[in-house]
Design an enzyme around this catalytic site. Sequence first.
Site, PDB file in Angstrom:
ATOM      1  N   ASP A  46       0.854  -1.181   0.000  1.00 45.77           N
ATOM      2  CA  ASP A  46       0.000   0.000   0.000  1.00 45.77           C
ATOM      3  C   ASP A  46       0.890   1.232   0.000  1.00 45.77           C
ATOM      4  OD1 ASP A  46      -0.200   1.122   3.108  1.00 45.77           O
ATOM      5  OD2 ASP A  46      -0.004  -1.054   3.046  1.00 45.77           O
ATOM      6  N   GLU A 134      -7.891   4.437  12.351  1.00 42.26           N
ATOM      7  CA  GLU A 134      -6.842   4.379  13.376  1.00 42.26           C
ATOM      8  C   GLU A 134      -6.736   5.734  14.075  1.00 42.26           C
ATOM      9  OE1 GLU A 134      -2.703   4.374  11.959  1.00 42.26           O
ATOM     10  OE2 GLU A 134      -3.521   4.296   9.911  1.00 42.26           O
TER      11      GLU A 134
END
Length: 249
Positions: A46, A134
């Site tokens: 990613d 997150e």
Amino acid sequence: MRRLARSTIGATAVLVVAFAAYFAYDFGMLRFNNPSLGSYPIQGIDVSHHQGDIDWKVVAAQPNVRFAFMKATEGGDHRDSKFSDNWQRAGDAGVVRGAYHFFTFCRPGKDQAQNVLATVPKEQGTLPIAVDLEFVGNCNKIPTLEEMVAEVNAFFSELKGTFPEKPIFYVTQEFFDQYLKGNESRFPEHYLWLRSVFREPKQAACSRWSIWQFADNGTLDGIQGPVDLNALCPSEAGLAHLFPAVAAN
């Protein structure tokens, strides 16, 4: 006195080793997890603008890059400066692509979904939309469970008309423990993308998690600097079985 000196030397040595291990990990020389392609045959990366200009043809030629998620958006108005280029060039190189959105706690979920809709093209053969959930890098607000459930559901309700596929939740253990654990049914049905850089979260099938981020300091030809490394759950031999919208690759 000699005993005190030995204790001081011992403590210093432990600190030196700890700092050396930290810097070795930070610079990619040490990795706590390094799953083989034999054990985890479907691996990928990613990326975001932090990786700069990527040579996708070189990246695509490597056996441990079968898929790539790229940052598209953050919050209600931020768009990653490299997303369009990464999306186009990765597709041209034959890499299976997916876009991800960094979900901020300080903007309504509907606003954030509209940012995604204005940025991410709807194309065949791509991975489901992923949302990064997150605390690290987020705003200072800590939502209640009820607030988080409401905004995440609003986000995906807005996306569903264009991206009806089951989404992917990228989560840290901290976020999972505070919001998802025991409350999965209150959130949209999703695949779980789990970050665990210190230990291998083993499982026999894709029942608990689907993607494992095992390193944030990987090195690959075609990318300057560190890159996040990921693996599909070990029972999977192809992307299309887990993600039906993706053609077999």
